[in-house]
Design a protein around this motif. Structure first.
Motif, PDB file in Angstrom:
ATOM      1  N   ASP A  95       0.845  -1.355   0.057  1.00 11.10           N
ATOM      2  CA  ASP A  95      -0.059  -0.112   0.128  1.00 11.10           C
ATOM      3  C   ASP A  95       0.934   1.135   0.052  1.00 11.10           C
ATOM      4  N   HIS A  96       2.110   1.100   0.422  1.00 10.37           N
ATOM      5  CA  HIS A  96       2.898   2.504   0.821  1.00 10.37           C
ATOM      6  C   HIS A  96       4.345   2.683   0.011  1.00 10.37           C
ATOM      7  N   CYS A  97       4.494   1.245  -0.544  1.00 12.22           N
ATOM      8  CA  CYS A  97       5.651   1.485  -1.413  1.00 12.22           C
ATOM      9  C   CYS A  97       5.554   1.414  -3.050  1.00 12.22           C
ATOM     10  N   TYR A  98       6.173   2.268  -3.700  1.00  7.35           N
ATOM     11  CA  TYR A  98       6.033   2.352  -5.010  1.00  7.35           C
ATOM     12  C   TYR A  98       6.990   1.767  -5.863  1.00  7.35           C
ATOM     13  N   GLY A  99       6.798   0.809  -6.655  1.00  3.91           N
ATOM     14  CA  GLY A  99       7.836   0.313  -7.683  1.00  3.91           C
ATOM     15  C   GLY A  99       7.438   0.408  -9.110  1.00  3.91           C
ATOM     16  N   ALA A 140       4.341 -12.856  -3.626  1.00  2.00           N
ATOM     17  CA  ALA A 140       4.670 -11.710  -2.835  1.00  2.00           C
ATOM     18  C   ALA A 140       6.021 -11.313  -2.861  1.00  2.00           C
ATOM     19  N   ASN A 141       6.904 -12.313  -2.492  1.00  2.00           N
ATOM     20  CA  ASN A 141       8.348 -11.878  -2.491  1.00  2.00           C
ATOM     21  C   ASN A 141       8.643 -11.779  -3.802  1.00  2.00           C
ATOM     22  N   ASP A 142       8.387 -12.488  -4.890  1.00  2.00           N
ATOM     23  CA  ASP A 142       9.026 -12.119  -6.217  1.00  2.00           C
ATOM     24  C   ASP A 142       8.600 -10.772  -6.554  1.00  2.00           C
ATOM     25  N   GLY A 147       9.821  -5.055  -7.829  1.00  2.00           N
ATOM     26  CA  GLY A 147       9.603  -3.452  -7.547  1.00  2.00           C
ATOM     27  C   GLY A 147      10.917  -2.847  -7.217  1.00  2.00           C
ATOM     28  N   ARG A 148      11.945  -3.713  -6.891  1.00  2.00           N
ATOM     29  CA  ARG A 148      13.255  -2.968  -6.715  1.00  2.00           C
ATOM     30  C   ARG A 148      13.306  -2.262  -5.280  1.00  2.00           C
ATOM     31  N   LEU A 149      12.525  -2.734  -4.427  1.00  2.00           N
ATOM     32  CA  LEU A 149      12.350  -1.920  -3.318  1.00  2.00           C
ATOM     33  C   LEU A 149      13.524  -1.623  -2.503  1.00  2.00           C
ATOM     34  N   THR A 150      13.618  -0.401  -1.640  1.00  2.00           N
ATOM     35  CA  THR A 150      14.786  -0.107  -1.139  1.00  2.00           C
ATOM     36  C   THR A 150      14.541   0.050   0.605  1.00  2.00           C
ATOM     37  N   ARG A 151      15.513   0.061   1.304  1.00  5.27           N
ATOM     38  CA  ARG A 151      15.241  -0.098   2.636  1.00  5.27           C
ATOM     39  C   ARG A 151      14.584   1.459   3.238  1.00  5.27           C
ATOM     40  N   GLU A 152      14.971   2.479   2.105  1.00  5.17           N
ATOM     41  CA  GLU A 152      14.596   3.705   2.732  1.00  5.17           C
ATOM     42  C   GLU A 152      12.840   3.623   2.405  1.00  5.17           C
ATOM     43  N   GLN A 153      12.708   3.198   1.478  1.00  5.03           N
ATOM     44  CA  GLN A 153      11.153   3.164   1.059  1.00  5.03           C
ATOM     45  C   GLN A 153      10.376   2.266   2.002  1.00  5.03           C
ATOM     46  N   LEU A 154      10.935   1.131   2.443  1.00  2.00           N
ATOM     47  CA  LEU A 154      10.379   0.493   3.631  1.00  2.00           C
ATOM     48  C   LEU A 154      10.293   1.059   4.898  1.00  2.00           C
ATOM     49  N   ASP A 155      11.244   2.013   5.202  1.00  2.00           N
ATOM     50  CA  ASP A 155      11.247   2.802   6.377  1.00  2.00           C
ATOM     51  C   ASP A 155      10.235   3.852   6.401  1.00  2.00           C
ATOM     52  N   GLY A 242      21.249  -1.440  -3.321  1.00  3.08           N
ATOM     53  CA  GLY A 242      20.290  -1.302  -2.256  1.00  3.08           C
ATOM     54  C   GLY A 242      19.018  -1.507  -2.605  1.00  3.08           C
ATOM     55  N   HIS A 243      18.809  -2.406  -3.432  1.00  4.37           N
ATOM     56  CA  HIS A 243      17.334  -2.972  -3.910  1.00  4.37           C
ATOM     57  C   HIS A 243      17.242  -4.392  -3.285  1.00  4.37           C
ATOM     58  N   VAL A 244      15.989  -4.765  -2.983  1.00  3.52           N
ATOM     59  CA  VAL A 244      15.569  -6.219  -2.699  1.00  3.52           C
ATOM     60  C   VAL A 244      16.160  -7.053  -4.033  1.00  3.52           C
ATOM     61  N   ILE A 245      16.932  -8.104  -3.403  1.00  4.23           N
ATOM     62  CA  ILE A 245      17.312  -9.140  -4.711  1.00  4.23           C
ATOM     63  C   ILE A 245      16.966 -10.395  -4.251  1.00  4.23           C
TER      64      ILE A 245
END
Length: 382
Positions: A95-99, A140-142, A147-155, A242-245
């Motif tokens: 809902d709050h991250c953007y890929g 969901a993990n894939d 989405g190449r999410l970053t830790r900053e986006q998660l925070d 810095g992206h989720v791999i």
């Protein structure tokens, strides 16, 4: 504070007889249980006896107290900041991250497929239920990786989420840390979200200390300080950019929580020393949360507190699974009281009979033939 002491000490080391200690502290434990008058708390018929035995065992130097808890809507509240149901770990991310716009469409498609695939779940065979859960968590993990999410986006997502701690959460962790009581969080959510949420809400997360490490440092005696926080959940792996791999280890979902202690042993080493009797306070908002107990030593005793947050939760099933049930999005005061009662019993036993407490270790108990009675512990937990 109520002391629930039920621990026989040698008569040569105390002026009170074991029977008088037993009667006195059994009465106090009874008063403690009877003081639980909150109309939102249900307790089983033998709750007084179970709490008394839990405290009795806590007074034994062989015991190892532990909290085993779910995260979503157990440590976090059921209702969020705006009064609507709070967002769980995956809700927070999706809902709050953007890929990107295409990724957002994929998120919507995942939820559509979820509605279709999970329809009629309760009528499926156990094998089919596990397969459906495996599909969703892998998908969901894939999706998070794409989405190449970053830790900053998660925070930022955790900060923006409509989620808040259940009242008493900070205090429960603080009390566990002070007493060296380990906390195991077994969550089908995302470890990175769990840890960030707790940290920004004032919960310290000291690293766990395995029984092996504590013993090597000379601090592993039963009953001694050996705490820390273990988080068993789906943990992200971030690449150089810095992206989720990837994600660590096997999938963690409600149907795989039975692997919790095996996974913790694989990652951290032994959780308990040989001969220790785990006393585990189990917290959850789902009937499946208690499956995290699988893998505990046979000598362990479990005291279960369930959170039936919603009026749609199956109360009869909750009452047949948990020893106490808190309804209406209640707080964590009951688990804190139970923990305090057990800690008081342990402290009082050590104070009344320091020589005996110092004498007992798993090794000396084995040599003396004073091992625990697993069948007795299991029957008490049941």
């Amino acid at each position: 504070l109520i002391v629930c002491l039920f621990f026989e000490v040698p008569s040569a080391l105390t002026t009170s007889s074991p029977s008088s200690l037993h009667r006195s502290n059994l009465k106090m434990c009874s008063s403690f249980v009877k003081s639980i008058s909150n109309e939102n708390i249900w307790t089983c018929d033998n709750f007084e006896g179970i709490v008394t035995e839990f405290c009795q065992k806590a007074a034994n130097p062989r015991s190892r107290l532990m909290i085993l808890t779910d995260f979503d809507r157990t440590l976090s509240a059921y209702l969020g900041k705006d009064g609507n149901p709070c967002e769980e770990c995956h809700d927070i991310i999706f809902d709050h991250c953007y890929g990107g716009p295409a990724w957002k469409n994929e998120v919507d498609d995942l939820w559509d497929q979820t509605d279709r695939r999970f329809r009629g779940l309760s009528t499926m065979t156990e094998e089919k239920q596990v397969a459906v859960h495996d599909w969703w968590w892998k998908a969901a993990n894939d999706l998070m990786k794409r989405g190449r999410l970053t830790r900053e986006q998660l925070d930022e997502a955790v900060e923006a989420a409509n989620t808040k701690p259940r009242p008493g959460c900070r205090e429960l962790f603080r009390e566990c840390h002070a007493a060296g009581v380990p906390v195991v969080i077994a969550s089908a959510g995302v470890a990175d979200v769990v840890e960030r949420f707790l940290l920004i809400n004032g919960v310290e997360l000291p690293p766990p200390v395995s029984a092996q490490a504590a013993s090597g440092a000379g601090a592993g005696r039963c009953g001694g300080a050996r705490g820390g926080v273990y988080v068993h959940a789906n943990r992200m792996v971030f690449g150089k950019e810095g992206h989720v791999i990837d994600f660590e280890g096997p999938l963690v979902h409600s149907r795989s929580k039975g692997n919790t202690f095996q996974a913790l042993r694989d990652k951290h080493g032994p959780i308990f020393e040989d001969g220790e009797d785990p006393l585990v306070l189990v917290l959850g908002d789902s009937l499946w949360d208690v499956t995290s107990e699988q893998g505990l030593p046979g000598s362990s005793m479990r005291l279960r507190v369930g959170y039936a947050n919603s009026p749609y939760d199956p109360i009869p099933q909750f009452r047949s699974t948990f020893h106490a049930v808190v309804t209406g999005d209640g707080d964590l005061d009951l688990p804190r009281q139970l923990l305090r009662a057990a800690l008081d019993a342990r402290a009082s036993a050590a104070s009344a009979c320091p020589a005996a407490a110092a004498h007992h270790t798993p090794a000396t108990d084995a040599a003396d033939g004073n091992g625990s009675n697993a069948a007795e512990a299991d029957s008490a937990a049941a």
